[in-house]
Design an enzyme around this catalytic site. Structure first.
Site, PDB file in Angstrom:
ATOM      1  N   ARG A 234       0.860  -1.181   0.000  1.00  0.00           N
ATOM      2  CA  ARG A 234       0.000   0.000   0.000  1.00  0.00           C
ATOM      3  C   ARG A 234       0.894   1.228   0.000  1.00  0.00           C
ATOM      4  O   ARG A 234       2.007   1.199   0.547  1.00  0.00           O
ATOM      5  CB  ARG A 234      -0.922   0.007   1.232  1.00  0.00           C
ATOM      6  CG  ARG A 234      -2.081  -0.973   1.127  1.00  0.00           C
ATOM      7  CD  ARG A 234      -3.090  -0.536   0.077  1.00  0.00           C
ATOM      8  NE  ARG A 234      -4.235  -1.418  -0.034  1.00  0.00           N
ATOM      9  CZ  ARG A 234      -4.369  -2.385  -0.940  1.00  0.00           C
ATOM     10  NH1 ARG A 234      -3.390  -2.592  -1.802  1.00  0.00           N
ATOM     11  NH2 ARG A 234      -5.453  -3.121  -0.993  1.00  0.00           N
ATOM     12  N   GLU A 263      -3.071   8.024  -3.993  1.00  0.00           N
ATOM     13  CA  GLU A 263      -3.544   7.599  -5.322  1.00  0.00           C
ATOM     14  C   GLU A 263      -4.880   8.253  -5.661  1.00  0.00           C
ATOM     15  O   GLU A 263      -5.743   8.366  -4.790  1.00  0.00           O
ATOM     16  CB  GLU A 263      -3.715   6.075  -5.349  1.00  0.00           C
ATOM     17  CG  GLU A 263      -2.417   5.317  -5.333  1.00  0.00           C
ATOM     18  CD  GLU A 263      -2.624   3.810  -5.500  1.00  0.00           C
ATOM     19  OE1 GLU A 263      -3.661   3.376  -6.066  1.00  0.00           O
ATOM     20  OE2 GLU A 263      -1.757   3.061  -5.054  1.00  0.00           O
ATOM     21  N   HIS A 281      -0.694   1.115 -10.391  1.00  0.00           N
ATOM     22  CA  HIS A 281      -1.357   0.107  -9.552  1.00  0.00           C
ATOM     23  C   HIS A 281      -1.866  -1.069 -10.397  1.00  0.00           C
ATOM     24  O   HIS A 281      -3.062  -1.357 -10.458  1.00  0.00           O
ATOM     25  CB  HIS A 281      -2.501   0.720  -8.745  1.00  0.00           C
ATOM     26  CG  HIS A 281      -2.795  -0.047  -7.487  1.00  0.00           C
ATOM     27  ND1 HIS A 281      -3.136   0.566  -6.311  1.00  0.00           N
ATOM     28  CD2 HIS A 281      -2.799  -1.386  -7.224  1.00  0.00           C
ATOM     29  CE1 HIS A 281      -3.333  -0.354  -5.370  1.00  0.00           C
ATOM     30  NE2 HIS A 281      -3.135  -1.537  -5.910  1.00  0.00           N
TER      31      HIS A 281
END
Length: 316
Positions: A234, A263, A281
């Site tokens: 993460r 993000e 991602h």
């Protein structure tokens, strides 16, 4: 039961859900707004949320007696959901472990290779039209085979990365994990400082308050100058500002990132650096994997509807 799927999904997943539930598909790629989160809890029996759907404590505080009783999360990570607040409101939470393991491990290996061999930089050079041709000293990178990889977090994904590194590249594997882990291949459980001193450091820990900024300025200072950091966990596991400083000063050689603190915002300072590889991602971005994740989430939904034990219940 009335089901909300919060974002676009593979067709097979939508069809499976529609066959069993009164389905409302929010056929968008964007994350819902705060009011949409609250409306979803009030208007649906079950919800299939995704990464970025922030079911935080304040959302449950505003809807203390929700109609929804299950969040069948699409993904193994669930730090975007306050599981304790959900439980207090009578909402169970499930996830999709296992389905994402190999795809995420593959992305970690991709980032190791891209960062070590300067592949992103090389592609940009060719696309720019400025490549002058092969030369003995052109874009010299770092060899991967036989080096040491240090892995932070040794669950399913961490172990899958380690297997690829050991069996595929003959790398020495060291890892740090909160609990004792026994494996059937050469890998040594060590303190975090030893992991950070490896040639390649891969963050593979779960997200959440316990791991936020696990890799901070102090941890980065323990890396080799030739070290490369990879993050596929993460974004907030790594202190992004500290990483930018380390890359700008060449305190470490490079980094490979698939996740970011805010993000989809990626700091300009990262985007302008040549010694970092940036992916949007892509960890689980394979059709087969996304279908498997969706089907697992649907199985959790069906089990709930039928009053059975939830296959992937997240314990509070």
């Amino acid at each position: 039961m009335r089901l909300l799927i919060t974002r676009s999904m593979p067709e097979a997943v939508v069809a499976a859900a529609a066959a069993r539930f009164d389905l409302v598909l929010r056929d968008k790629t964007s994350v819902m707004s705060g009011e949409e989160f609250r409306e979803s809890l009030r208007d649906f029996d079950v919800i299939l949320p995704t990464l970025g759907d922030l079911y935080r404590a304040d959302v449950f505080a505003d809807v203390p007696a929700p109609r929804a009783k299950l969040l069948a999360n699409f993904g193994v990570g669930y730090n975007h959901i306050d599981v304790a607040a959900a439980a207090k409101a009578g909402v169970q939470v499930t996830n999709t472990p296992g389905a994402v393991t190999d795809a995420t491990a593959d992305i970690a290996i991709s980032l190791i290779l891209m960062a070590a061999r300067r592949l992103g930089e090389g592609e940009r050079l060719v696309r720019s039209g400025n490549w002058a041709g092969w030369a003995p000293t052109q874009m010299l990178g770092t060899h991967v085979s036989g080096k040491t990889v240090g892995i932070l977090g040794f669950g399913r994904i961490g172990q899958a990365i380690a297997r690829r590194c050991h069996f595929g590249f003959g790398m020495k594997v060291v890892f740090h994990n909160r609990s004792k882990v026994e494996v059937d291949f050469p890998a040594s459980q060590v303190e975090m400082a030893e992991v950070m001193a490896a040639d390649f450091v891969v963050a593979a820990v779960p997200g959440g308050p316990a791991t936020r900024h696990l890799v901070d300025a102090k941890a980065l200072a323990g890396m080799k100058k030739s070290g490369i950091l990879v993050n596929i966990s993460r974004g907030d596991v790594v202190d992004e500002a500290a990483l930018i400083a380390a890359l700008q000063s060449h305190r470490i050689a490079g980094a490979g990132l698939d996740v970011y603190e805010q993000e989809p915002v990626v700091p300009e300072a990262l985007r302008t650096l040549e010694n970092v590889t940036l992916l949007p991602h892509l960890g689980t971005a394979c059709l087969e994997v996304r279908e498997a994740m969706g089907m697992m989430a649907v199985e959790n939904l069906i089990a709930f509807a039928e009053g059975r034990a939830l296959p992937n219940l997240i314990a509070v």
